[in-house]
Design a protein around this motif. Structure first.
Motif, mmCIF file in Angstrom:
data_model
loop_
_atom_site.group_PDB
_atom_site.id
_atom_site.type_symbol
_atom_site.label_atom_id
_atom_site.label_comp_id
_atom_site.label_asym_id
_atom_site.label_seq_id
_atom_site.Cartn_x
_atom_site.Cartn_y
_atom_site.Cartn_z
ATOM 1 N N SER A 42 -43.717 32.538 30.918
ATOM 2 C CA SER A 42 -45.030 32.452 30.278
ATOM 3 C C SER A 42 -44.974 32.687 28.767
ATOM 4 O O SER A 42 -45.868 32.260 28.040
ATOM 5 N N LEU A 43 -43.921 33.362 28.269
ATOM 6 C CA LEU A 43 -43.927 33.797 26.870
ATOM 7 C C LEU A 43 -42.956 33.045 25.957
ATOM 8 O O LEU A 43 -43.007 33.199 24.736
ATOM 9 N N TYR A 44 -42.084 32.237 26.535
ATOM 10 C CA TYR A 44 -41.137 31.484 25.706
ATOM 11 C C TYR A 44 -41.273 29.989 25.987
ATOM 12 O O TYR A 44 -41.588 29.586 27.115
ATOM 13 N N PRO A 45 -41.025 29.156 25.006
ATOM 14 C CA PRO A 45 -41.077 27.715 25.230
ATOM 15 C C PRO A 45 -39.868 27.261 26.046
ATOM 16 O O PRO A 45 -38.823 27.927 26.027
ATOM 17 N N PRO A 46 -39.989 26.149 26.752
ATOM 18 C CA PRO A 46 -38.880 25.699 27.608
ATOM 19 C C PRO A 46 -37.567 25.535 26.856
ATOM 20 O O PRO A 46 -36.503 25.803 27.418
ATOM 21 N N PRO A 189 -59.232 33.627 21.255
ATOM 22 C CA PRO A 189 -59.433 33.425 22.704
ATOM 23 C C PRO A 189 -58.413 32.480 23.328
ATOM 24 O O PRO A 189 -58.175 32.554 24.534
ATOM 25 N N ASP A 190 -57.829 31.588 22.542
ATOM 26 C CA ASP A 190 -56.843 30.646 23.098
ATOM 27 C C ASP A 190 -55.429 31.225 23.165
ATOM 28 O O ASP A 190 -54.510 30.557 23.663
ATOM 29 N N ALA A 191 -55.244 32.411 22.655
ATOM 30 C CA ALA A 191 -53.899 32.990 22.637
ATOM 31 C C ALA A 191 -53.393 33.207 24.062
ATOM 32 O O ALA A 191 -54.162 33.569 24.957
ATOM 33 N N VAL A 192 -52.110 32.987 24.265
ATOM 34 C CA VAL A 192 -51.493 33.216 25.580
ATOM 35 C C VAL A 192 -50.908 34.622 25.579
ATOM 36 O O VAL A 192 -49.965 34.916 24.834
ATOM 37 N N ILE A 193 -51.496 35.478 26.379
ATOM 38 C CA ILE A 193 -51.040 36.872 26.466
ATOM 39 C C ILE A 193 -50.528 37.106 27.876
ATOM 40 O O ILE A 193 -51.199 36.795 28.856
ATOM 41 N N GLY A 194 -49.319 37.637 27.981
ATOM 42 C CA GLY A 194 -48.681 37.841 29.277
ATOM 43 C C GLY A 194 -49.290 39.011 30.034
ATOM 44 O O GLY A 194 -50.324 39.567 29.652
ATOM 45 N N ALA A 195 -48.612 39.390 31.108
ATOM 46 C CA ALA A 195 -49.120 40.445 31.988
ATOM 47 C C ALA A 195 -49.263 41.764 31.234
ATOM 48 O O ALA A 195 -48.452 42.090 30.373
ATOM 49 N N THR A 196 -50.318 42.485 31.567
ATOM 50 C CA THR A 196 -50.541 43.795 30.956
ATOM 51 C C THR A 196 -49.796 44.852 31.771
ATOM 52 O O THR A 196 -49.832 44.844 32.997
#
Lengths: 301, 87
Positions: A42-46, A189-196
């Motif tokens: 979820s946090l790095y590009p392919p 709001p569009d930011a991708v934030i991983g699991a808390t």
């Protein structure tokens, strides 16, 4: 490599491992933990993932300790070159532990760059350096700037090339802590934030995925242009004031990781960086205002 | 007649102008020193002319000689320069 989905990464991590390419560094990672694969996916590009072949700067593994802690209040341990370099943490903290561990790898193993504890962003090839100890609000500011057109080079570690003095990108997610997580959710709001992840040594943490452009261009370098020392003070008005270069030098050195190790070379590179930069002191409480003030900076050639 | 004192910059010292001051780094101790611009100028003069530089002789006035001596003492205290003992 199987794929860059969480399932595909999980298979690689549990098997031969994978190579995570972040800026100039290659990390070989092995882990039998689904949360680690999900976090990476979820946090790095392919294109940050490569097969577990060839040279790697760091060889790390996350695994479960032997004994009762494998099942009772399960833990995770981080190993570097087969050595356990931290105390185990509760298993839900596996993904933050990987990010912290990779930071540790850079700050303790790398001496072919001059390293500072600083966020770095860039605009048109010109670097904005935000040094500061934990808690001054630099990661929040960094995340906000990255969501408003600045290219993210790093939120935690400034890499200064010893030959050119330019800043290199690290291509890693931004580590957000506690209130900053919701602040950035509202701000971008569009930011991708991983699991808390709750109850860590740093409180509640979550990571912000680097905007795609920054991650792709992380290998590029930017010229030092603005050296800004930020400090978040609740209720304080936004103030961006000139800082003397002399004080700027010592404040920057206070945030160096390997100044002593590199010695004279570090001194010459740091004085060069300070002389090429406009030095400023920023206090803020309103993130929108702070981003606006920094956005209006112009390079003085 | 007193022999003029001569000085030499420690070869492990590098210095650089930053803002209105001079920063001097001692590669042996790892210490960085914040110097006035005039102290930096003295370092440069000594380094450029180590064989001849003798502040008391070079100074235009007694007051200037005293100021230079005071600065040199401070630089020596910081181990950035060393007195050359006449043979």
């Amino acid at each position: 490599m199987t794929a860059t989905t969480a399932n595909g990464l999980a298979a690689d991590l549990a098997g031969p491992g994978l190579t995570l390419v972040t800026g100039p560094f290659r990390s070989r990672i092995r882990a039998r933990l689904a949360t680690v694969a999900a976090g990476l996916a979820s946090l790095y590009p392919p294109d940050a993932f490569e097969p577990a072949t060839g040279f790697a700067d760091f060889h790390v593994a996350l695994d479960r300790p032997v004994g009762a802690r494998r099942w009772y209040r399960p833990q995770v341990r981080f190993r570097f070159d087969g050595r356990e370099v931290f105390r185990p943490l509760p298993r839900p903290q596996a993904y933050p532990m990987l990010e912290w561990g990779l930071n540790w790898c850079v700050t303790t193993q790398i001496n072919h760059y001059l390293l500072f504890h600083a966020a770095v962003l860039a605009r048109a090839g010109r670097a904005l350096i935000l040094p500061g100890e934990p808690g001054v609000g630099k990661s929040t500011l960094c995340a906000a700037l990255a969501s408003r057109g600045w290219e993210l080079l790093s939120d935690e570690i400034a890499l200064v090339a010893l030959d050119t003095g330019h800043l290199h990108g690290l291509g890693r997610p931004v580590s957000l802590k506690n209130a900053a997580i919701d602040v950035i959710r509202r701000f971008a709001p569009d930011a991708v934030i991983g699991a808390t992840c709750h109850d860590t040594l740093k409180g509640t943490v979550a990571h912000l995925r680097a905007p795609r452009r920054g991650a792709l261009q992380a290998a590029d370098a930017a010229c030092p242009t603005w050296l800004v020392f930020p400090r978040f003070i609740p209720g304080a008005p936004t103030r961006l004031q000139t800082e003397t270069r002399e004080r700027g030098f010592f404040r920057l050195v206070d945030n160096a990781f390997n100044f002593t190790t590199l010695g004279t070379l570090a001194f010459e590179r740091t004085t060069d960086l300070v002389n090429r930069s406009t030095c400023l002191d920023l206090t803020y409480s309103d993130l929108e205002e702070a981003v606006g003030r920094l956005g209006s900076l112009r390079a003085v050639d | 007649m007193a022999v003029p004192q001569r000085w030499i910059v420690d070869p492990r010292v590098v210095w650089c102008r930053v803002g209105g001051s001079v920063l001097a780094y001692h590669g042996g101790s790892g210490d960085t020193h914040l110097l006035t611009a005039s102290a930096g100028e003295l370092l440069a003069r000594i380094d450029a002319d180590a064989d001849r530089f003798a502040p008391v002789v070079d100074a235009a006035s007694a007051a200037e000689a005293a100021a230079m001596t005071e600065t040199l003492d401070a630089l020596a205290e910081a181990e950035l320069v060393h007195r050359v003992v006449p043979s």
